[in-house]
Design an enzyme around this catalytic site. Sequence first.
Site, PDB file in Angstrom:
ATOM      1  N   THR A   1      48.147  33.556  37.555  1.00 24.70           N
ATOM      2  CA  THR A   1      47.009  33.935  36.704  1.00 24.70           C
ATOM      3  C   THR A   1      46.916  35.454  36.766  1.00 24.70           C
ATOM      4  OG1 THR A   1      45.360  33.857  38.472  1.00 24.70           O
ATOM      5  CG2 THR A   1      45.773  31.812  37.303  1.00 24.70           C
TER       6      THR A   1
ATOM      7  N   ASN B   1      45.726  39.204  34.327  1.00 26.43           N
ATOM      8  CA  ASN B   1      45.186  39.722  33.076  1.00 26.43           C
ATOM      9  C   ASN B   1      46.284  40.476  32.306  1.00 26.43           C
ATOM     10  OD1 ASN B   1      45.266  42.422  34.016  1.00 26.43           O
ATOM     11  ND2 ASN B   1      43.254  42.197  34.980  1.00 26.43           N
ATOM     12  N   GLN B   2      45.921  40.935  31.112  1.00 27.01           N
ATOM     13  CA  GLN B   2      46.930  41.571  30.243  1.00 27.01           C
ATOM     14  C   GLN B   2      47.595  42.774  30.909  1.00 27.01           C
ATOM     15  OE1 GLN B   2      45.464  42.759  26.348  1.00 27.01           O
ATOM     16  NE2 GLN B   2      46.830  44.505  26.423  1.00 27.01           N
TER      17      GLN B   2
ATOM     18  N   GLU C   1      47.986  43.404  34.079  1.00 25.38           N
ATOM     19  CA  GLU C   1      48.883  42.984  35.162  1.00 25.38           C
ATOM     20  C   GLU C   1      50.177  42.387  34.580  1.00 25.38           C
ATOM     21  OE1 GLU C   1      45.150  42.029  38.161  1.00 25.38           O
ATOM     22  OE2 GLU C   1      45.909  40.483  36.835  1.00 25.38           O
TER      23      GLU C   1
ATOM     24  N   THR D   1      44.423  35.695  31.959  1.00 24.30           N
ATOM     25  CA  THR D   1      42.971  35.448  32.078  1.00 24.30           C
ATOM     26  C   THR D   1      42.185  36.194  31.014  1.00 24.30           C
ATOM     27  OG1 THR D   1      42.810  37.250  33.685  1.00 24.30           O
ATOM     28  CG2 THR D   1      43.075  35.012  34.562  1.00 24.30           C
TER      29      THR D   1
ATOM     30  N   ASP E   1      28.103  41.810  28.386  1.00 23.99           N
ATOM     31  CA  ASP E   1      28.025  43.265  28.357  1.00 23.99           C
ATOM     32  C   ASP E   1      27.737  43.822  29.753  1.00 23.99           C
ATOM     33  OD1 ASP E   1      27.854  45.846  27.589  1.00 23.99           O
ATOM     34  OD2 ASP E   1      25.850  45.687  26.716  1.00 23.99           O
ATOM     35  N   ALA E   2      28.736  43.813  30.602  1.00 23.74           N
ATOM     36  CA  ALA E   2      28.618  44.352  31.963  1.00 23.74           C
ATOM     37  C   ALA E   2      30.032  44.433  32.528  1.00 23.74           C
ATOM     38  CB  ALA E   2      27.755  43.443  32.828  1.00 23.74           C
TER      39      ALA E   2
ATOM     40  N   ASP F   1      39.786  36.927  40.681  1.00 22.93           N
ATOM     41  CA  ASP F   1      39.926  36.104  41.892  1.00 22.93           C
ATOM     42  C   ASP F   1      39.118  34.814  41.755  1.00 22.93           C
ATOM     43  OD1 ASP F   1      41.480  38.061  42.969  1.00 22.93           O
ATOM     44  OD2 ASP F   1      39.944  38.888  44.278  1.00 22.93           O
TER      45      ASP F   1
HETATM   46  N1  LIG Z   1      32.828  41.249  30.558  1.00 22.98           N
HETATM   47  C1  LIG Z   1      33.214  39.971  30.525  1.00 22.98           C
HETATM   48  N2  LIG Z   1      32.689  39.130  29.608  1.00 22.98           N
HETATM   49  C2  LIG Z   1      33.038  37.824  29.567  1.00 22.98           C
HETATM   50  N3  LIG Z   1      33.933  37.261  30.390  1.00 22.98           N
HETATM   51  C3  LIG Z   1      34.490  38.042  31.326  1.00 22.98           C
HETATM   52  C4  LIG Z   1      34.188  39.428  31.458  1.00 22.98           C
HETATM   53  N4  LIG Z   1      34.900  39.934  32.477  1.00 22.98           N
HETATM   54  C5  LIG Z   1      35.611  38.921  32.967  1.00 22.98           C
HETATM   55  N5  LIG Z   1      35.373  37.778  32.283  1.00 22.98           N
HETATM   56  C6  LIG Z   1      35.891  36.440  32.549  1.00 22.98           C
HETATM   57  O1  LIG Z   1      36.516  36.434  33.810  1.00 22.98           O
HETATM   58  C7  LIG Z   1      37.865  35.971  33.692  1.00 22.98           C
HETATM   59  C8  LIG Z   1      38.751  36.817  34.610  1.00 22.98           C
HETATM   60  O2  LIG Z   1      38.497  38.164  34.361  1.00 22.98           O
HETATM   61  P1  LIG Z   1      39.643  39.247  34.129  1.00 22.98           P
HETATM   62  O3  LIG Z   1      38.938  40.480  33.678  1.00 22.98           O
HETATM   63  O4  LIG Z   1      40.714  38.714  33.285  1.00 22.98           O
HETATM   64  O5  LIG Z   1      40.219  39.382  35.592  1.00 22.98           O
HETATM   65  P2  LIG Z   1      40.374  40.633  36.559  1.00 22.98           P
HETATM   66  O6  LIG Z   1      39.113  40.670  37.342  1.00 22.98           O
HETATM   67  O7  LIG Z   1      41.578  40.249  37.359  1.00 22.98           O
HETATM   68  O8  LIG Z   1      40.609  41.842  35.700  1.00 22.98           O
HETATM   69  C9  LIG Z   1      38.214  36.067  32.226  1.00 22.98           C
HETATM   70  O9  LIG Z   1      38.997  34.970  31.830  1.00 22.98           O
HETATM   71  C10 LIG Z   1      36.870  35.953  31.542  1.00 22.98           C
HETATM   72  O10 LIG Z   1      36.560  34.562  31.354  1.00 22.98           O
HETATM   73  C1  LIG Z   2      39.949  46.620  46.142  1.00 25.17           C
HETATM   74  C2  LIG Z   2      39.705  45.411  45.270  1.00 25.17           C
HETATM   75  N1  LIG Z   2      38.965  45.583  44.150  1.00 25.17           N
HETATM   76  C3  LIG Z   2      38.737  44.535  43.352  1.00 25.17           C
HETATM   77  C4  LIG Z   2      39.216  43.268  43.637  1.00 25.17           C
HETATM   78  C5  LIG Z   2      38.913  42.162  42.709  1.00 25.17           C
HETATM   79  O1  LIG Z   2      39.925  41.969  41.786  1.00 25.17           O
HETATM   80  P1  LIG Z   2      39.687  41.082  40.476  1.00 25.17           P
HETATM   81  O2  LIG Z   2      38.535  41.698  39.724  1.00 25.17           O
HETATM   82  O3  LIG Z   2      40.982  41.222  39.758  1.00 25.17           O
HETATM   83  O4  LIG Z   2      39.413  39.695  40.894  1.00 25.17           O
HETATM   84  C6  LIG Z   2      39.997  43.082  44.745  1.00 25.17           C
HETATM   85  C7  LIG Z   2      40.540  41.765  45.037  1.00 25.17           C
HETATM   86  O5  LIG Z   2      41.107  41.488  46.046  1.00 25.17           O
HETATM   87  C8  LIG Z   2      40.241  44.176  45.605  1.00 25.17           C
HETATM   88  O6  LIG Z   2      40.981  44.017  46.717  1.00 25.17           O
END
Ligand SMILES: Nc1ncnc2c1ncn2[C@@H]1O[C@H](COP(=O)(O)OP(=O)(O)O)[C@@H](O)[C@H]1O
Ligand SMILES: Cc1ncc(COP(=O)(O)O)c(C=O)c1O
Length: 157
Positions: A28, A30-31, A33, A66, A107-108, A115
């Site tokens: 899993t 995000n774009q 990554e 994600t 919006d945040a 995770d």
């Molecule tokens: N601002 C947001 N608004 C709506 N959903 C969000 C938002 N940020 C994260 N999410 C939700 O959390 C999930 C994981 O967040 P993502 O931003 O992809 O992961 P990471 O924290 O690894 O960057 C997404 O699939 C989405 O459903």
């Molecule tokens: C330093 C740090 N920031 C943020 C996160 C959270 O990452 P994500 O928003 O991708 O779940 C982690 C997760 O282990 C982390 O180690």
Amino acid sequence: MEKAPCTSPEDLLPVYREKVVPVADTITLNQFEAELLTRRKIHSQEEVLEVMDKLYSMGPDMVVITSSDLLSLRGTDYLMALGSQRTRTPDGSTVTQRIPREMHKVDATFIGTGDSFAAMLLAWMHKHPNNLKVACEKTLSATHHVLQRTRLHNTGC
Ligand SMILES: Nc1ncnc2c1ncn2[C@@H]1O[C@H](COP(=O)(O)OP(=O)(O)O)[C@@H](O)[C@H]1O
Ligand SMILES: Cc1ncc(COP(=O)(O)O)c(C=O)c1O
């Protein structure tokens, strides 16, 4: 969606590419990554599919992007998630199921959503072992509720 700078040191990237991803059943990410791991930029829906194919070629049978902010057809207020599973048929060919879903942006800015998404997906996949669609939808729904409630708790609106 996490953007540069990475929360992991960049010199660990080869370790993810060469050691971790090849032994993973499911990833899993995000774009951003996905772009880092495959060394490809995603600008369109076609390119995300190419990146997912590249990720499959690295080992996993299930790839879940994600979030991506480029791909939603409903505009910039939406994020797209894309679940995808590759299965091998008895004749040796592969079939790929794709589950694109759009969600309204809350919006945040949140930390740890990736995770928590991965943990919830694991739990729902355990409950629905043969139904990635249901597992993805329940994960997205629960994530969205958690984020809305978090925002409400912090801002009161
Ligand atoms: N601002 C947001 N608004 C709506 N959903 C969000 C938002 N940020 C994260 N999410 C939700 O959390 C999930 C994981 O967040 P993502 O931003 O992809 O992961 P990471 O924290 O690894 O960057 C997404 O699939 C989405 O459903
Ligand atoms: C330093 C740090 N920031 C943020 C996160 C959270 O990452 P994500 O928003 O991708 O779940 C982690 C997760 O282990 C982390 O180690």
